[in-house]
Design a protein around this motif. Structure first.
Motif, mmCIF file in Angstrom:
data_model
loop_
_atom_site.group_PDB
_atom_site.id
_atom_site.type_symbol
_atom_site.label_atom_id
_atom_site.label_comp_id
_atom_site.label_asym_id
_atom_site.label_seq_id
_atom_site.Cartn_x
_atom_site.Cartn_y
_atom_site.Cartn_z
ATOM 1 N N GLY A 254 1.131 -0.729 -0.247
ATOM 2 C CA GLY A 254 -0.326 0.250 0.179
ATOM 3 C C GLY A 254 0.543 1.114 -0.202
ATOM 4 N N GLN A 255 2.066 0.711 0.802
ATOM 5 C CA GLN A 255 3.012 2.331 0.994
ATOM 6 C C GLN A 255 3.242 2.361 -0.682
ATOM 7 O OE1 GLN A 255 6.338 2.125 2.663
ATOM 8 N NE2 GLN A 255 7.738 1.949 1.276
ATOM 9 N N ILE A 256 3.865 1.805 -1.405
ATOM 10 C CA ILE A 256 4.648 1.957 -2.526
ATOM 11 C C ILE A 256 3.120 2.232 -3.794
ATOM 12 C CG2 ILE A 256 6.364 0.885 -2.112
ATOM 13 C CD1 ILE A 256 5.160 -1.741 -3.892
ATOM 14 N N ARG A 257 2.459 2.250 -3.358
ATOM 15 C CA ARG A 257 1.354 2.288 -4.428
ATOM 16 C C ARG A 257 1.217 4.441 -4.161
ATOM 17 N NH1 ARG A 257 -3.689 1.087 -4.250
ATOM 18 N NH2 ARG A 257 -3.668 0.842 -7.229
ATOM 19 N N GLU A 258 1.459 4.675 -3.509
ATOM 20 C CA GLU A 258 0.922 5.841 -2.723
ATOM 21 C C GLU A 258 2.717 7.051 -2.620
ATOM 22 O OE1 GLU A 258 -0.161 6.022 1.942
ATOM 23 O OE2 GLU A 258 -2.086 4.621 1.253
ATOM 24 N N ARG A 259 3.657 6.278 -3.892
ATOM 25 C CA ARG A 259 4.612 6.548 -4.169
ATOM 26 C C ARG A 259 5.221 6.856 -2.497
ATOM 27 N NH1 ARG A 259 2.513 12.357 -5.361
ATOM 28 N NH2 ARG A 259 5.533 12.726 -6.311
ATOM 29 N N LYS A 260 5.286 5.626 -2.421
ATOM 30 C CA LYS A 260 6.388 5.595 -0.359
ATOM 31 C C LYS A 260 7.583 4.749 -0.337
ATOM 32 C CE LYS A 260 3.232 8.517 1.689
ATOM 33 N NZ LYS A 260 1.938 8.386 3.440
ATOM 34 N N GLY A 261 7.916 4.771 -1.846
ATOM 35 C CA GLY A 261 8.891 3.508 -1.309
ATOM 36 C C GLY A 261 10.067 3.921 -1.512
ATOM 37 N N ILE A 262 10.994 3.859 -0.802
ATOM 38 C CA ILE A 262 12.475 4.349 -1.187
ATOM 39 C C ILE A 262 13.555 3.563 -1.553
ATOM 40 C CG2 ILE A 262 14.400 3.758 0.617
ATOM 41 C CD1 ILE A 262 12.053 5.195 2.125
ATOM 42 N N LEU A 263 13.767 2.260 -1.858
ATOM 43 C CA LEU A 263 14.573 1.823 -3.158
ATOM 44 C C LEU A 263 13.852 1.996 -4.749
ATOM 45 C CD1 LEU A 263 15.642 -1.506 -1.597
ATOM 46 C CD2 LEU A 263 16.987 1.144 -1.972
ATOM 47 N N LEU A 264 14.378 2.707 -5.513
ATOM 48 C CA LEU A 264 14.284 2.562 -6.991
ATOM 49 C C LEU A 264 12.866 1.522 -7.381
ATOM 50 C CD1 LEU A 264 13.304 4.076 -9.367
ATOM 51 C CD2 LEU A 264 15.764 3.621 -10.025
ATOM 52 N N ILE A 265 13.864 0.524 -7.154
ATOM 53 C CA ILE A 265 13.173 -1.472 -7.742
ATOM 54 C C ILE A 265 11.651 -1.431 -6.810
ATOM 55 C CG2 ILE A 265 14.151 -2.060 -6.197
ATOM 56 C CD1 ILE A 265 12.911 -3.294 -9.546
ATOM 57 N N ASP A 266 11.451 -0.896 -5.785
ATOM 58 C CA ASP A 266 10.324 -0.931 -5.009
ATOM 59 C C ASP A 266 9.170 -0.099 -5.371
ATOM 60 O OD1 ASP A 266 11.547 -2.403 -2.956
ATOM 61 O OD2 ASP A 266 11.872 -1.511 -1.567
ATOM 62 N N GLN A 267 9.702 1.175 -5.938
ATOM 63 C CA GLN A 267 8.935 2.321 -6.466
ATOM 64 C C GLN A 267 8.367 1.641 -7.786
ATOM 65 O OE1 GLN A 267 6.952 4.740 -4.632
ATOM 66 N NE2 GLN A 267 6.106 4.327 -6.595
ATOM 67 N N LEU A 268 9.127 1.122 -8.656
ATOM 68 C CA LEU A 268 8.792 1.148 -10.359
ATOM 69 C C LEU A 268 7.702 -0.179 -10.200
ATOM 70 C CD1 LEU A 268 12.647 0.720 -11.846
ATOM 71 C CD2 LEU A 268 10.259 2.548 -11.569
ATOM 72 N N ILE A 269 7.616 -1.344 -9.269
ATOM 73 C CA ILE A 269 7.072 -1.963 -9.440
ATOM 74 C C ILE A 269 5.815 -1.752 -9.374
ATOM 75 C CG2 ILE A 269 8.609 -4.195 -8.805
ATOM 76 C CD1 ILE A 269 7.909 -4.285 -5.920
ATOM 77 N N ALA A 270 5.234 0.045 -8.699
ATOM 78 C CA ALA A 270 3.975 0.092 -8.212
ATOM 79 C C ALA A 270 3.505 0.615 -9.497
ATOM 80 C CB ALA A 270 4.268 0.835 -7.073
ATOM 81 N N SER A 271 4.419 1.242 -10.662
ATOM 82 C CA SER A 271 3.874 1.557 -11.334
ATOM 83 C C SER A 271 3.747 1.022 -12.500
ATOM 84 C CB SER A 271 4.444 3.127 -11.583
ATOM 85 O OG SER A 271 6.000 2.921 -11.644
ATOM 86 N N ASP A 272 4.932 0.499 -12.594
ATOM 87 C CA ASP A 272 4.865 -1.161 -14.331
ATOM 88 C C ASP A 272 3.363 -1.363 -14.800
ATOM 89 O OD1 ASP A 272 6.322 -3.354 -16.109
ATOM 90 O OD2 ASP A 272 7.857 -1.152 -16.255
ATOM 91 N N PRO A 273 3.340 -1.281 -15.656
ATOM 92 C CA PRO A 273 1.836 -2.448 -15.816
ATOM 93 C C PRO A 273 2.490 -4.505 -15.833
ATOM 94 C CG PRO A 273 2.362 -0.490 -17.675
ATOM 95 C CD PRO A 273 3.552 -0.704 -16.722
ATOM 96 N N ALA A 274 3.837 -4.560 -15.830
ATOM 97 C CA ALA A 274 3.705 -6.092 -15.786
ATOM 98 C C ALA A 274 3.751 -6.409 -14.126
ATOM 99 C CB ALA A 274 5.306 -6.203 -15.959
ATOM 100 N N THR A 275 3.799 -5.569 -13.383
ATOM 101 C CA THR A 275 3.742 -5.946 -11.945
ATOM 102 C C THR A 275 2.713 -4.709 -11.193
ATOM 103 O OG1 THR A 275 5.139 -3.964 -12.060
ATOM 104 C CG2 THR A 275 5.883 -6.329 -11.857
ATOM 105 N N SER A 276 2.268 -4.133 -11.270
ATOM 106 C CA SER A 276 1.078 -3.222 -10.478
ATOM 107 C C SER A 276 0.296 -3.459 -10.396
ATOM 108 C CB SER A 276 1.505 -1.548 -11.830
ATOM 109 O OG SER A 276 0.468 -1.849 -12.946
ATOM 110 N N GLY A 277 -0.608 -5.068 -11.241
ATOM 111 C CA GLY A 277 -1.256 -5.595 -11.151
ATOM 112 C C GLY A 277 -1.517 -6.263 -9.854
ATOM 113 N N VAL A 278 -0.029 -6.944 -9.730
ATOM 114 C CA VAL A 278 -0.404 -7.762 -8.507
ATOM 115 C C VAL A 278 0.325 -7.145 -7.280
ATOM 116 C CG1 VAL A 278 2.067 -10.164 -8.083
ATOM 117 C CG2 VAL A 278 0.522 -9.101 -10.303
#
Length: 321
Positions: A254-278
């Protein structure tokens, strides 16, 4: 430890068949019947003193299994004539080795030269995850310890925190993991921390712009700038409020969906179409996340294992026999 909430049969359906042929559930039931109890009791004692051992062991298990397979090569100490994986940059902050030593000493006293160091790491990680609030699950055992430990292997193989989503999925995919496994394993960051060196560019000079990463929540970026202004600064990877850095839960997603990911990869998986649904599925369903994490951990623990007459059973986890 209570039995997993989902059956062993379900695990069998998800784990790749080769791994199951090599490893067995309750492998030590005759040769060392108290092995898993000894591991669990010592992990429980350590967890009572330091709950962050969950994150430490999960990271150790990951860094060991994805370099030369799950063979305890990460545990080998360097010598004056030979470096080891412990000398690799990504492994400088790996910890928990003393607990593995303590468990090995106890097992050697009861069942000499019987339980491998690689099985100890796998079992101890499983127990620590459960104690931290994560899933209860069973793992097959029967791994043997490897003969090789080179820092170059870890430096070349372990992914950096700025890896792309495509690169991350390829990294896990090469070891038999799908997108659900990959995102679930990144969910272990719910109990992790990161030093500022792994993310400071995102809050001060993202990609050379002199500005913070626009994908990061501005309030968080400001707070992290203050954190990283102090030498030795670090931050919990789970920034959900209240912060739960030693509680194994799905709040990280829930945090990374609110743009609060610390590591870049954590933030990217929340927005990339390949992983955001998961990510959305795990953020919405804690039990789904925990169930998939357990499946992924069993898969990870079977990566390129040595069994049968291959490898050895070390008497000291820090040195080859």
């Amino acid at each position: 430890m209570k039995i997993a909430t989902f059956s062993v049969l379900l695990l069998l359906l998800f784990i790749f068949p080769v791994a199951l042929a090599q490893l067995k559930f309750k492998f030590y039931s005759e040769s060392c019947p108290n092995a898993e109890t000894i591991v669990e009791n010592l992990v429980r004692q350590q967890f009572a003193r330091d709950p962050s051992i969950t994150a430490a062991l999960t990271r150790m298990h990951f860094h060991d299994c994805f370099v030369q397979g799950c063979d305890a090569s990460l545990l080998i100490d360097p010598t004056t004539s030979q470096l080891s994986e412990k000398n690799a940059g990504p492994n400088f902050s790996v910890r928990g080795f003393e607990l593995i030593d303590e468990i090995k000493t106890a097992l050697e006293a009861q069942c000499p030269s019987t339980v491998s160091c690689s099985d100890i790491v796998t079992l101890a990680t499983r127990d620590a995850v459960f104690l931290g609030g994560g899933p209860s699950y069973v793992v097959p055992t029967g791994r043997r310890d490897g003969f090789v430990s080179n820092p170059e292997d870890a430096n070349e193989i372990l992914p950096p925190p700025f890896i792309s989503v495509e690169g991350m999925l390829s990294f896990f995919g090469n070891k038999g993991m799908n997108v659900f496994d990959s995102v679930a394993l990144l969910g272990a960051h719910t109990v992790g921390i990161a030093s500022c060196g792994n993310f400071v560019d995102r809050v001060t000079n993202f990609q050379g712009t002199g500005l913070p990463d626009p994908s990061m929540d501005p309030t968080l970026a400001g707070r992290l700038r203050n954190t990283c202004a102090v030498p030795g600064g670090f931050a919990a990877l789970d920034q959900s409020m209240p912060v739960t850095p030693v509680s194994f839960d799905n709040l990280f997603f829930g945090q990374i969906r609110e743009r609060k990911g610390i590591l870049l990869i954590d933030q990217l998986i929340a927005s990339d179409p390949a992983t955001s649904g998961v990510v959305l599925q795990y953020a919405s369903n804690n039990e789904l996340f925990k169930r998939q994490f357990a499946i992924a951990m069993v898969k990870m623990g079977a990566v390129d294992v040595l069994t049968g007459s291959a490898g050895e059973i070390r008497t000291n986890c820090r040195a080859f026999n």
